[in-house]
Design an enzyme around this catalytic site. Structure first.
Site, PDB file in Angstrom:
ATOM      1  N   SER A  22       0.819  -1.210   0.000  1.00 38.32           N
ATOM      2  CA  SER A  22       0.000   0.000   0.000  1.00 38.32           C
ATOM      3  C   SER A  22       0.853   1.261   0.000  1.00 38.32           C
ATOM      4  O   SER A  22       0.317   2.370   0.064  1.00 38.32           O
ATOM      5  CB  SER A  22      -0.923   0.001   1.230  1.00 38.32           C
ATOM      6  OG  SER A  22      -0.167  -0.173   2.414  1.00 38.32           O
ATOM      7  N   HIS A 155     -40.477  22.426  -9.193  1.00 40.84           N
ATOM      8  CA  HIS A 155     -40.589  21.607 -10.412  1.00 40.84           C
ATOM      9  C   HIS A 155     -39.915  22.273 -11.603  1.00 40.84           C
ATOM     10  O   HIS A 155     -40.312  22.045 -12.746  1.00 40.84           O
ATOM     11  CB  HIS A 155     -42.055  21.315 -10.757  1.00 40.84           C
ATOM     12  CG  HIS A 155     -42.890  20.897  -9.583  1.00 40.84           C
ATOM     13  ND1 HIS A 155     -43.034  19.587  -9.193  1.00 40.84           N
ATOM     14  CD2 HIS A 155     -43.589  21.640  -8.680  1.00 40.84           C
ATOM     15  CE1 HIS A 155     -43.815  19.536  -8.127  1.00 40.84           C
ATOM     16  NE2 HIS A 155     -44.157  20.767  -7.786  1.00 40.84           N
ATOM     17  N   SER A 276     -14.918  25.333 -26.845  1.00 39.40           N
ATOM     18  CA  SER A 276     -15.116  24.091 -27.592  1.00 39.40           C
ATOM     19  C   SER A 276     -14.032  23.992 -28.661  1.00 39.40           C
ATOM     20  O   SER A 276     -13.590  25.004 -29.203  1.00 39.40           O
ATOM     21  CB  SER A 276     -16.493  24.124 -28.257  1.00 39.40           C
ATOM     22  OG  SER A 276     -16.528  23.261 -29.375  1.00 39.40           O
ATOM     23  N   LYS A 282     -18.591  28.876 -28.403  1.00 42.24           N
ATOM     24  CA  LYS A 282     -18.983  28.272 -27.139  1.00 42.24           C
ATOM     25  C   LYS A 282     -18.205  28.774 -25.938  1.00 42.24           C
ATOM     26  O   LYS A 282     -17.007  29.027 -25.997  1.00 42.24           O
ATOM     27  CB  LYS A 282     -18.801  26.760 -27.226  1.00 42.24           C
ATOM     28  CG  LYS A 282     -19.771  26.110 -28.177  1.00 42.24           C
ATOM     29  CD  LYS A 282     -21.117  25.869 -27.545  1.00 42.24           C
ATOM     30  CE  LYS A 282     -21.051  24.575 -26.751  1.00 42.24           C
ATOM     31  NZ  LYS A 282     -22.332  24.329 -26.101  1.00 42.24           N
ATOM     32  N   ASN A 284     -18.389  27.231 -22.125  1.00 39.34           N
ATOM     33  CA  ASN A 284     -19.061  26.183 -21.355  1.00 39.34           C
ATOM     34  C   ASN A 284     -18.742  26.253 -19.859  1.00 39.34           C
ATOM     35  O   ASN A 284     -17.615  26.569 -19.482  1.00 39.34           O
ATOM     36  CB  ASN A 284     -18.640  24.803 -21.882  1.00 39.34           C
ATOM     37  CG  ASN A 284     -19.072  24.582 -23.321  1.00 39.34           C
ATOM     38  OD1 ASN A 284     -20.128  25.051 -23.741  1.00 39.34           O
ATOM     39  ND2 ASN A 284     -18.239  23.894 -24.076  1.00 39.34           N
ATOM     40  N   GLU A 289     -19.828  21.732 -14.129  1.00 41.17           N
ATOM     41  CA  GLU A 289     -20.210  20.381 -14.553  1.00 41.17           C
ATOM     42  C   GLU A 289     -19.309  19.326 -13.917  1.00 41.17           C
ATOM     43  O   GLU A 289     -19.762  18.247 -13.512  1.00 41.17           O
ATOM     44  CB  GLU A 289     -20.150  20.268 -16.078  1.00 41.17           C
ATOM     45  CG  GLU A 289     -21.277  21.038 -16.757  1.00 41.17           C
ATOM     46  CD  GLU A 289     -21.073  21.172 -18.259  1.00 41.17           C
ATOM     47  OE1 GLU A 289     -20.288  20.409 -18.844  1.00 41.17           O
ATOM     48  OE2 GLU A 289     -21.704  22.073 -18.848  1.00 41.17           O
TER      49      GLU A 289
HETATM   50  N1  ARG Z   1      -1.147  -1.424   5.370  1.00 45.14           N
HETATM   51  C1  ARG Z   1      -2.057  -1.955   6.308  1.00 45.14           C
HETATM   52  C2  ARG Z   1      -3.407  -1.256   6.178  1.00 45.14           C
HETATM   53  O1  ARG Z   1      -3.447  -0.242   5.614  1.00 45.14           O
HETATM   54  C3  ARG Z   1      -1.539  -1.766   7.704  1.00 45.14           C
HETATM   55  C4  ARG Z   1      -1.998  -2.789   8.677  1.00 45.14           C
HETATM   56  C5  ARG Z   1      -1.492  -4.104   8.294  1.00 45.14           C
HETATM   57  N2  ARG Z   1      -1.719  -5.094   9.305  1.00 45.14           N
HETATM   58  C6  ARG Z   1      -1.602  -6.400   9.050  1.00 45.14           C
HETATM   59  N3  ARG Z   1      -1.802  -7.198  10.031  1.00 45.14           N
HETATM   60  N4  ARG Z   1      -1.305  -6.853   7.864  1.00 45.14           N
HETATM   61  O2  ARG Z   1      -4.422  -1.730   6.639  1.00 45.14           O
END
Ligand code: ARG
Length: 414
Positions: A22, A155, A276, A282, A284, A289
């Site tokens: 992550s 309406h 445009s 145009k 816009n 939007e």
């Molecule tokens: N990157 C993980 C999350 O965002 C952190 C926690 C991970 N914990 C684990 N037991 N794998 O949730």
């Protein structure tokens, strides 16, 4: 070797590292992660769980890592999975074996809950500031247009004459409620989860209050299983965002209609309009939007998070890592929309004469006529009927109510 590699006989496959990691999105939690770790190390030292000098070395190392990251000198590593293990790996590299003591009495599960709560709390304050700025702009427009007459609609049909100030202040109310919702959800998320460990707390004599005080939390989470698996605060914040985006989207929808050639109630500033590629004439209202359009992704993030959570048994499960892209995207989108809507409103031109002219059409004074008759002693339901007949007469003669003669009125109702 992974920080958790002890029980493994071989490396994770590269595609698993990639899938599991992550860091590409949770790196934005670096400040919260380091600040949280500093408070944790400080507490470990104060409670004698690690020595004071070890705690000091860890804190010093963490501060240096924060500086390194802010100076742009750090390359995060996908193999180290997330921001938590990246920071820990950097720490061990920087200060050696003593860095390995930081994670005493802590799990990534309570750590990530802490980091995300700190991040959300900070973002809430930033969004409240933007909402207040937007409110001030709405107030200024309303003050300037206390007496600017326009048709009010139901309406999308002309209903009764109102002032533009009155109309604009309706949005002021919506954004005020958004602020109260944010403050309310802030209060509920303001509980400090460290000490929950992976799920079952810790055997060490920690001082949770000390950490809460250092990190500005008003209270402590009370159940360790809940604390590591609770993402209500994410859902609440995403709900508040969805509602606020809905408010912005409705306002933008009106601006788009008002800017059309059929209405010409407003003229958007060139700086907040686009052209445009084929039609030279145009201009816009793309910004309005896009705000309306981006509301969809904010709703989607809320639904994604609710759905992600609904089948998770206690306590932490890796599904929960999916909360981050959703909430980050929601907060980024919300803030970007607030911060562009405000100057767009400031710069748009309001075509008072067109509003006034439009308010004169559509028999917006028919209710006033009925009310007048009531004040002359006629029951409202009868007055409604008489006014309706007069409107019908006007329609057949292509006239407005004010163009009828007194004789016309008396012929319908002496
Ligand atoms: N990157 C993980 C999350 O965002 C952190 C926690 C991970 N914990 C684990 N037991 N794998 O949730």
């Amino acid at each position: 070797m992974k920080l958790w590699g002890g029980r493994f006989q071989k490396d994770t496959d590269a595609i698993v590292d990639d899938f599991n990691s992550s860091i590409s999105f949770d790196k934005r939690l670096y400040k919260q992660d380091i600040t949280g770790s500093i408070a944790h190390a400080n507490m470990l030292g104060a409670c004698g769980i690690i020595s004071k000098s070890d705690a000091d070395a860890i804190i010093e190392g963490l501060k240096n890592i924060l500086d390194d990251i802010e100076a742009g000198n750090v390359e995060f590593d996908i193999a180290a999975e997330d921001i938590h293990m990246n920071v820990e790996t950097l720490l061990i590299k920087k200060i050696g074996d003593v860095g390995k003591k930081l994670h005493t009495a802590r799990s990534r599960n309570d750590q990530v809950a802490l980091d995300l709560k700190m991040y959300c709390k900070e973002q809430i304050n930033i969004i409240i500031d933007s909402l207040i700025k937007l409110e001030n702009t709405l107030l200024n427009i309303a003050k300037e247009h206390k007496a600017t007459i326009m048709p009010g609609f139901t309406h999308l049909q002309k209903a009764q004459a109102i002032s533009l100030g009155h109309h604009i202040l309706a949005y002021f109310q919506m954004f005020s409620r958004d602020i109260t919702r944010l403050k309310d959800c802030y209060k509920r998320m303001d509980t400090m989860p460290l000490g929950s460990g992976a799920l079952a707390g810790t055997t060490f004599p920690i001082n949770r209050q000390m950490v809460a005080d250092e990190l500005n939390f008003t209270s402590l989470t009370l159940n360790s299983l809940d604390a590591v698996s609770d993402r209500d605060y994410v859902v609440e914040l995403e709900s508040a965002a969805a509602i606020s985006m809905m408010h912005m989207s409705r306002l933008c929808e009106e601006l788009i209609i008002w800017a059309s050639d059929e209405y010409k109630f407003i003229t958007m500033d060139d700086a907040y309009s686009t052209g445009s590629s084929i039609m030279p004439q145009k201009k816009n209202p793309d910004v309005a939007e896009l705000i309306r359009g981006k509301t969809g992704r904010v709703y989607g993030n809320l639904m994604a998070t609710l759905t992600m959570l609904k089948g998770i048994p206690l306590a932490y499960n890796k599904d929960m890592q999916e909360d981050k892209e959703a909430i980050f995207d929601t907060l980024d989108t919300w803030l970007a929309c607030l911060d562009i809507l405000e100057p767009m409103l400031c710069t748009m031109e309001i075509n008072k004469a067109n509003m006034y002219k439009s308010a004169g059409g559509g028999f917006t004074n028919a209710t006033d006529l009925a009310d007048y008759l009531v004040k002359k002693g006629i029951a409202f339901r009868d007055a409604h009927k008489i006014a309706g007949e007069l409107v019908y007469k006007c329609i057949s003669e292509s006239k407005t109510l004010e163009q009828l003669s007194l004789e016309d009125y008396e012929a319908t109702c002496p």
